[in-house]
Write a protein that holds these residues in place. Structure first.
Motif, PDB file in Angstrom:
ATOM      1  N   PHE A  52       0.975  -1.136   0.053  1.00 22.18           N
ATOM      2  CA  PHE A  52       0.109   0.045  -0.021  1.00 22.18           C
ATOM      3  C   PHE A  52       0.954   1.275   0.054  1.00 22.18           C
ATOM      4  CE2 PHE A  52      -2.185   3.353   2.184  1.00 22.18           C
ATOM      5  CZ  PHE A  52      -3.401   3.524   1.437  1.00 22.18           C
ATOM      6  N   ASP A  53       0.522   2.282  -1.062  1.00 21.59           N
ATOM      7  CA  ASP A  53       1.192   3.621  -0.800  1.00 21.59           C
ATOM      8  C   ASP A  53       0.285   4.362  -1.140  1.00 21.59           C
ATOM      9  OD1 ASP A  53       3.371   5.116  -0.941  1.00 21.59           O
ATOM     10  OD2 ASP A  53       4.428   4.418  -2.654  1.00 21.59           O
ATOM     11  N   THR A  54       0.893   6.000  -1.128  1.00 24.91           N
ATOM     12  CA  THR A  54      -0.059   6.863  -1.468  1.00 24.91           C
ATOM     13  C   THR A  54       0.772   7.896  -2.257  1.00 24.91           C
ATOM     14  OG1 THR A  54       0.650   8.155   0.704  1.00 24.91           O
ATOM     15  CG2 THR A  54      -1.451   6.913   0.420  1.00 24.91           C
ATOM     16  N   ASP A  55       0.255   8.780  -3.151  1.00 24.46           N
ATOM     17  CA  ASP A  55       0.998   9.595  -4.047  1.00 24.46           C
ATOM     18  C   ASP A  55      -0.083  10.937  -4.116  1.00 24.46           C
ATOM     19  OD1 ASP A  55       2.579  11.067  -5.811  1.00 24.46           O
ATOM     20  OD2 ASP A  55       1.917   9.796  -7.649  1.00 24.46           O
ATOM     21  N   GLY A  56       0.098  11.702  -3.316  1.00 27.24           N
ATOM     22  CA  GLY A  56      -0.665  12.948  -3.326  1.00 27.24           C
ATOM     23  C   GLY A  56      -1.938  12.563  -2.887  1.00 27.24           C
ATOM     24  N   GLY A  57      -3.127  12.623  -3.296  1.00 25.42           N
ATOM     25  CA  GLY A  57      -4.498  12.238  -2.738  1.00 25.42           C
ATOM     26  C   GLY A  57      -4.703  10.992  -3.276  1.00 25.42           C
ATOM     27  N   THR A  58      -3.888  10.260  -3.924  1.00 26.11           N
ATOM     28  CA  THR A  58      -4.463   9.067  -4.385  1.00 26.11           C
ATOM     29  C   THR A  58      -3.645   7.791  -3.640  1.00 26.11           C
ATOM     30  OG1 THR A  58      -4.352   9.955  -6.851  1.00 26.11           O
ATOM     31  CG2 THR A  58      -4.327   7.547  -6.538  1.00 26.11           C
ATOM     32  N   SER A  59      -4.596   6.827  -3.182  1.00 24.92           N
ATOM     33  CA  SER A  59      -3.964   5.695  -2.723  1.00 24.92           C
ATOM     34  C   SER A  59      -3.927   4.503  -3.486  1.00 24.92           C
ATOM     35  CB  SER A  59      -4.663   5.328  -1.448  1.00 24.92           C
ATOM     36  OG  SER A  59      -6.030   4.976  -2.122  1.00 24.92           O
ATOM     37  N   ILE A  60      -2.686   3.732  -3.440  1.00 27.93           N
ATOM     38  CA  ILE A  60      -2.529   2.711  -4.697  1.00 27.93           C
ATOM     39  C   ILE A  60      -2.159   1.462  -3.532  1.00 27.93           C
ATOM     40  CG2 ILE A  60      -0.737   1.979  -6.319  1.00 27.93           C
ATOM     41  CD1 ILE A  60       0.035   4.846  -6.294  1.00 27.93           C
ATOM     42  N   THR A  61      -2.954   0.287  -4.182  1.00 30.76           N
ATOM     43  CA  THR A  61      -3.042  -1.038  -3.586  1.00 30.76           C
ATOM     44  C   THR A  61      -2.321  -1.648  -4.608  1.00 30.76           C
ATOM     45  OG1 THR A  61      -4.721  -0.403  -1.906  1.00 30.76           O
ATOM     46  CG2 THR A  61      -4.096  -2.492  -2.277  1.00 30.76           C
ATOM     47  N   ASN A  62      -1.234  -2.551  -4.279  1.00 32.52           N
ATOM     48  CA  ASN A  62      -0.555  -3.274  -5.263  1.00 32.52           C
ATOM     49  C   ASN A  62      -0.779  -5.058  -4.812  1.00 32.52           C
ATOM     50  OD1 ASN A  62       2.404  -3.918  -6.776  1.00 32.52           O
ATOM     51  ND2 ASN A  62       0.539  -4.533  -7.505  1.00 32.52           N
ATOM     52  N   ASP A  63      -1.605  -5.618  -5.496  1.00 38.10           N
ATOM     53  CA  ASP A  63      -1.619  -7.034  -5.109  1.00 38.10           C
ATOM     54  C   ASP A  63      -1.023  -7.802  -6.358  1.00 38.10           C
ATOM     55  OD1 ASP A  63      -2.965  -6.711  -2.631  1.00 38.10           O
ATOM     56  OD2 ASP A  63      -4.834  -6.274  -3.753  1.00 38.10           O
ATOM     57  N   SER A  64      -0.395  -8.892  -5.839  1.00 38.00           N
ATOM     58  CA  SER A  64       0.409  -9.668  -6.919  1.00 38.00           C
ATOM     59  C   SER A  64       0.445 -11.257  -6.372  1.00 38.00           C
ATOM     60  CB  SER A  64       1.834  -9.092  -7.344  1.00 38.00           C
ATOM     61  OG  SER A  64       2.756  -9.138  -6.505  1.00 38.00           O
ATOM     62  N   GLY A  65       0.670 -12.247  -7.443  1.00 31.90           N
ATOM     63  CA  GLY A  65       0.713 -13.554  -6.937  1.00 31.90           C
ATOM     64  C   GLY A  65       1.124 -14.522  -8.035  1.00 31.90           C
ATOM     65  N   THR A  66       1.808 -15.632  -7.490  1.00 29.64           N
ATOM     66  CA  THR A  66       2.435 -16.707  -8.543  1.00 29.64           C
ATOM     67  C   THR A  66       2.097 -17.941  -8.101  1.00 29.64           C
ATOM     68  OG1 THR A  66       3.849 -15.003  -9.499  1.00 29.64           O
ATOM     69  CG2 THR A  66       4.245 -17.368 -10.023  1.00 29.64           C
ATOM     70  N   ASP A  67       1.370 -19.028  -8.670  1.00 25.31           N
ATOM     71  CA  ASP A  67       1.332 -20.174  -8.198  1.00 25.31           C
ATOM     72  C   ASP A  67       1.657 -21.137  -9.523  1.00 25.31           C
ATOM     73  OD1 ASP A  67       0.643 -22.513  -7.161  1.00 25.31           O
ATOM     74  OD2 ASP A  67      -1.573 -22.006  -6.788  1.00 25.31           O
ATOM     75  N   TRP A  68       2.962 -21.782  -9.213  1.00 23.96           N
ATOM     76  CA  TRP A  68       3.288 -22.747 -10.300  1.00 23.96           C
ATOM     77  C   TRP A  68       3.412 -24.051  -9.567  1.00 23.96           C
ATOM     78  CZ3 TRP A  68       7.889 -19.429 -11.169  1.00 23.96           C
ATOM     79  CH2 TRP A  68       7.942 -18.402 -11.733  1.00 23.96           C
ATOM     80  N   ASN A  69       2.984 -25.034 -10.407  1.00 25.40           N
ATOM     81  CA  ASN A  69       3.059 -26.449  -9.982  1.00 25.40           C
ATOM     82  C   ASN A  69       3.513 -27.299 -11.000  1.00 25.40           C
ATOM     83  OD1 ASN A  69       0.590 -28.263 -10.387  1.00 25.40           O
ATOM     84  ND2 ASN A  69       0.182 -26.174  -9.188  1.00 25.40           N
ATOM     85  N   TRP A  70       4.394 -28.249 -11.330  1.00 28.87           N
ATOM     86  CA  TRP A  70       4.900 -29.047 -12.327  1.00 28.87           C
ATOM     87  C   TRP A  70       5.628 -30.219 -11.530  1.00 28.87           C
ATOM     88  CZ3 TRP A  70       7.657 -24.874 -10.729  1.00 28.87           C
ATOM     89  CH2 TRP A  70       9.103 -24.942 -10.826  1.00 28.87           C
ATOM     90  N   GLY A  71       5.774 -31.310 -12.556  1.00 26.82           N
ATOM     91  CA  GLY A  71       6.051 -32.526 -12.315  1.00 26.82           C
ATOM     92  C   GLY A  71       5.855 -33.639 -13.432  1.00 26.82           C
ATOM     93  N   ASN A  72       6.599 -34.727 -13.071  1.00 27.91           N
ATOM     94  CA  ASN A  72       6.689 -35.857 -14.316  1.00 27.91           C
ATOM     95  C   ASN A  72       6.541 -37.156 -13.327  1.00 27.91           C
ATOM     96  OD1 ASN A  72       8.290 -34.932 -16.786  1.00 27.91           O
ATOM     97  ND2 ASN A  72       9.382 -34.162 -15.020  1.00 27.91           N
ATOM     98  N   ASN A  73       5.877 -37.819 -14.005  1.00 25.65           N
ATOM     99  CA  ASN A  73       5.434 -39.448 -13.428  1.00 25.65           C
ATOM    100  C   ASN A  73       6.007 -40.498 -14.500  1.00 25.65           C
ATOM    101  OD1 ASN A  73       4.451 -38.325 -11.212  1.00 25.65           O
ATOM    102  ND2 ASN A  73       2.306 -38.585 -11.788  1.00 25.65           N
ATOM    103  N   LEU A  74       6.613 -41.268 -14.044  1.00 27.74           N
ATOM    104  CA  LEU A  74       7.066 -42.299 -15.210  1.00 27.74           C
ATOM    105  C   LEU A  74       6.909 -43.611 -14.471  1.00 27.74           C
ATOM    106  CD1 LEU A  74      10.164 -42.140 -17.315  1.00 27.74           C
ATOM    107  CD2 LEU A  74       9.840 -44.113 -15.907  1.00 27.74           C
TER     108      LEU A  74
END
Length: 890
Positions: free
Chosen positions: A423-445
């Protein structure tokens, strides 16, 4: 006095034997002395006397029992005495024997002298009973020889008589067997290791070096993998391969390898003969291949033989161990990043065995706590977490002397999760930044394999397998901008999936008529089940409002994952012939019939390769036609590399290539090797992402018709210079490489551009020195050109549209920008100790010793002062990393 004279007589005989032995050289048998000799139309008796004088070896014969007046004409330069004698005597129905330190000539009384007989059997490790792959079996003069196959079987056909056979394998004591060959003979041989496992092998004899073959092939023995410089104490086969000429990776943290201008999907990676799609843990920081279970491996970069198919650029063939069939043993290793354990032992008393090995990172709770602390310090919420694990299991059953059954399994998984809110503010504007990453990978043999030795010249393998690869990725980035008047949301989110399920059955058959002829043939059927999916959305799509959570489930609902079924029926015939003067030719045909829906694709792939060897060098040349059913879409621009596997369809034809390779090499008795190899590849029917927004891959879209289809080429030169004998082993190589792509629909309507993972210049140096019997030092250094990327041509801004602001990136021409120069130095020490109960190994080292920031990828992010302005940011994930690993084996 009698005792005294008897003692002196024995002493005198011993002294005479020592003098005689030293006269022909230490550890050299009489018929192994090398001489040069020339004569024209001389009597056999005279020739034998001259050979005796020249070699200083006593040659005895009875003139009445040999055709002494027979005329001999021969010219030999630096040949073994036994080789010369065989040439002279075989045609005169004579033979020689070694008695003490002298050679005795006699008549060969064997009837049907010209009838060929076969010696066959298996080579194994004397301590564990495991079969030795690629071991050498040859006559003392190397006039005839062969190698064991991947199950330790060998077959060599010779004429009747006394034969001295040599059995050798890197890291094992050479064994010499004198065989009086009168009939077909079965001879199983066990070789004793020179050193215990996990110790570097010193080559003291040039004869133990790797012999050149018709293919552009490099053999990777397990000792090279275990002593290679490790990251976090984990020796890794992919990192070792990365030090070879013509091989590169995208960057630190980019999985897979790129061979001679090809992409990662163009490498056929086999684990015990079964294809594996993803080879990387931790985005390529480690490979999925646990070094504890690897027996040996080979990388083929060119002149690809007909028995391999389904990929365009290279073959990495990895064979795993069967386990100790003589006693219970195991290994436990703790490194800075992971822990692993292996246990193996016999099943019953018939030569059957098992081996199980498991590896897992244990840093995920530490990563989570550290990233949470860092975010808290910056006034943000969130954390990151990552772990990987893998499991190898193998059961080997010796059904009888000629039949074995193998059950093999592998399971691997990676999970990465990251969430952050600020969360941040710039003058009279408030800025909320949400981010996310979800990876899953694999091999079966999972695979079941039955091997059968049908005769002393034939060997077969029947394999049924199932292999699965799955990658799921979800990413989002959201800005909420709120002032006293209004509130708006700017976001981007993406989901992609690569799902592949293969069901396969194949049969391979080898026939060895004689030592100069080898026939291979086989047939196979594969069913492919693909489930790809890709979608990218922004706030302009008007899916989420300012209060709604951006979730993977809701983004995934925007597509309907297509299910694509395809079949591959293939067969091959490969023939290898050896001629006089060191010439070998390998030619064959690999045919492939692919069926997708109502469309059939037939591909005939001829292969031919020629090798010509002489005393200190070789020349090779070959041409291969290749085809592959798969396509891999790889991002070329900013952001984390995104790869999606796709099959051929009614619209997308299989990819194809021609590979031409020419090489020359020189080596000498001191262990120096120099070589140069050039290659040219032509690619057809390649695919890539379209320019602009990524089109969704879904069952209800025309994604196949929207994908650009084009071609490409790759060419280059590779130079290497090695020294591989003695306590110090080092190698250096330089690669000059070019790789281009051309698509009609992209890059200014068809202009050729550089391939994303091409490195034009690459210099690599490896060094290993055995300091003491239990201490070694290893160093690797690499300097390479930066990878080409597509960067923005100007500022990256939020563009106002009637539907709201959207993130807009204006790109320049495809891949005209480059990442910075890649540079990395690694070094380390390995310490070994032996005890009555087992052995230990301590590894200490430093990865990226100069703390070079080699970018993993480049992305854009908003500036600290103005959320409407963005900038390029380079991300590097592997700084200077100390490494430590400790293993205990019993």
């Amino acid at each position: 006095m009698k005792v005294y004279f008897k003692t002196m007589k024995i002493f005198f005989v011993i002294i005479c034997m020592m003098i005689s032995y030293n006269s022909i050289g230490q550890n050299v048998l009489p018929d192994e002395v090398e001489i040069s000799y020339f004569c024209k139309h001389k009597p056999l008796k005279t020739v034998l006397n001259e050979l005796s004088q020249k070699s200083k070896v006593s040659i005895n014969f009875n003139p009445r029992r040999i055709p002494g007046n027979s005329k001999v004409t021969i010219s030999a330069k630096k040949q073994r005495l036994g080789t010369i004698l065989n040439v002279i005597l075989n045609s005169r129905r004579c033979k020689y024997e070694i008695i003490g330190n002298q050679i005795v000539i006699s008549r060969n009384k064997l009837k049907d002298k010209d009838r060929d007989l076969t010696i066959s059997g298996y080579l194994s490790d004397d301590l564990s009973g495991e079969m030795l792959v690629g071991a050498n079996v040859y006559l003392f003069d190397k006039s005839k020889g062969t190698q064991t196959n991947e199950y330790g079987f060998y077959s060599i056909t010779l004429n009747k008589g006394t034969k001295r056979m040599y059995y050798s394998y890197l890291g094992y004591t050479q064994l010499i067997e004198e065989i009086y060959l009168q009939q077909d003979t079965v001879l199983d041989v066990s070789l004793k290791p020179d050193v215990l496992l996990n110790e570097v092998i010193i080559l003291d004899d040039v004869e133990n070096q790797e012999e050149p073959n018709t293919f552009s092939e490099s053999k990777l023995n397990i000792d090279r993998i275990l002593t290679s410089n490790s990251l976090g104490g984990e020796g890794d086969i992919i990192r070792l391969i990365g030090m070879m000429p013509g091989v590169s990776s995208g960057a630190d943290g980019l999985g897979g390898i790129n061979v001679r201008g090809g992409s990662a999907d163009q490498n056929l990676v086999l684990l015990d003969g079964v294809p594996v799609y993803n080879v990387g843990h931790a985005l390529g920081v480690f490979s999925i291949f646990n070094s504890n279970v690897i027996k040996n491996a080979k990388l083929i970069k060119g002149n690809i033989p007909a028995r391999y198919g389904g990929r365009l650029s290279s073959v990495l063939d990895i064979r795993t161990r069967e386990g100790n069939n003589k006693k219970l043993s195991g290994d436990v290793t703790l490194s800075a990043l992971a822990a692993k354990a292996t246990i193996e032992g016999p099943i019953g008393k018939a030569g059957s065995s098992y081996i199980f090995s498991m590896r897992r990172t244990y840093l995920d709770p530490w990563i989570k706590a550290l990233t949470k602390f860092q975010n808290d310090q910056n006034g943000d919420d969130g954390y990151s977490s990552y772990y990987f694990m893998d499991f190898n299991g193998k059961l080997s059953f010796k059904l009888n002397k000629k039949n074995s059954l193998f059950i093999n399994s592998f399971y691997g998984k990676d999970v990465f999760l990251s969430k952050k809110s600020s969360f941040d503010t710039d003058g009279g504007t408030s800025i909320t930044n949400d981010s996310g990453t979800d990876w899953n990978w694999g091999n079966n043999l999972f695979s079941i394999k039955l091997t059968s030795q049908y005769s002393n010249k034939t060997f077969g393998r029947l394999t049924a397998y199932y292999t699965k690869y799955n990658f799921n990725s979800f990413e989002f980035d959201s800005f909420n901008l709120q002032d006293s008047i209004s509130e708006k949301r700017v976001y981007k989110a993406g989901y992609f999936k690569s799902g592949i399920n293969d069901y396969g059955i194949k049969y391979d058959f080898d026939y060895i008529p004689n030592t100069t002829h080898l026939l291979r043939t086989g047939i196979g059927l594969i069913r492919h089940d693909f489930s790809p999916g890709l979608v990218s959305i922004t706030n302009a799509d008007d899916i989420f409002d300012t209060t709604e959570e951006i979730s993977e489930t809701k983004v995934k609902l925007q597509i309907s994952e297509p299910k694509i079924l395809g079949y591959e029926l293939y067969g091959f015939l490969e023939d290898e012939l050896s001629f006089d003067y060191g010439t070998t030719i390998n030619f064959g045909l690999h045919s492939n019939l692919t069926k997708v829906d109502t469309t059939n694709y037939l591909s005939l792939q001829p292969r031919i390769a020629l090798l010509s060897k002489w005393d200190n060098g070789f020349f090779k040349v070959g041409v291969s036609r290749m085809s592959q059913f798969l396509h891999l879409l790889s991002s070329n621009g900013l952001g984390l590399p995104t790869d999606v596997w796709l099959p051929s369809t009614n619209v997308l034809a299989p990819e194809k290539s021609w590979i031409t390779t020419v090489g020359f090499g020189y080596y000498n008795a001191k262990g120096y090797r120099f070589g140069i190899e050039g290659y040219y590849k032509q690619y057809d029917d390649l695919t890539t992402y379209a320019e602009g927004n990524v089109e969704p891959i879904s069952a209800d879209t025309n994604w196949e018709k929207l994908l650009p289809v084009g071609n490409g080429n790759a060419y280059g030169l590779e130079f290497y210079f090695d020294r591989i004998i003695g306590r110090t082993t080092w190698n250096a190589n330089y690669t000059l490489a070019f790789s281009n792509r051309n698509f009609k629909k992209i890059n200014n309507d068809g202009e050729t551009f550089d391939f994303r993972y091409n490195r034009k210049h690459s210099v690599k140096i490896g060094f290993l020195h055995k300091i003491t019997d239990n201490t070694e030092f290893v160093l690797n250094w690499e300097l390479s050109s930066g990878n080409p990327i597509a960067g923005p041509s100007g500022d990256v801004i939020l563009l106002e549209t009637p539907d709201g602001p959207i993130l807009t990136v204006v790109f320049s021409e495809r891949n005209v920008d480059k990442l910075p120069l890649y540079h990395r130095l690694d070094f380390g020490f390995n310490f070994y100790n032996k005890y009555k109960w087992g052995r230990t190994k301590l590894s200490l080292g430093v990865y990226n010793a100069f703390n070079r920031s080699n970018p993993f990828y480049i992305d854009i992010q908003n500036t600290a002062k103005n959320p409407n302005k963005f900038q390029k940011v380079e991300y590097s994930i592997l700084p200077l990393i100390p490494s430590i690993g400790y293993s205990v084996s019993f």
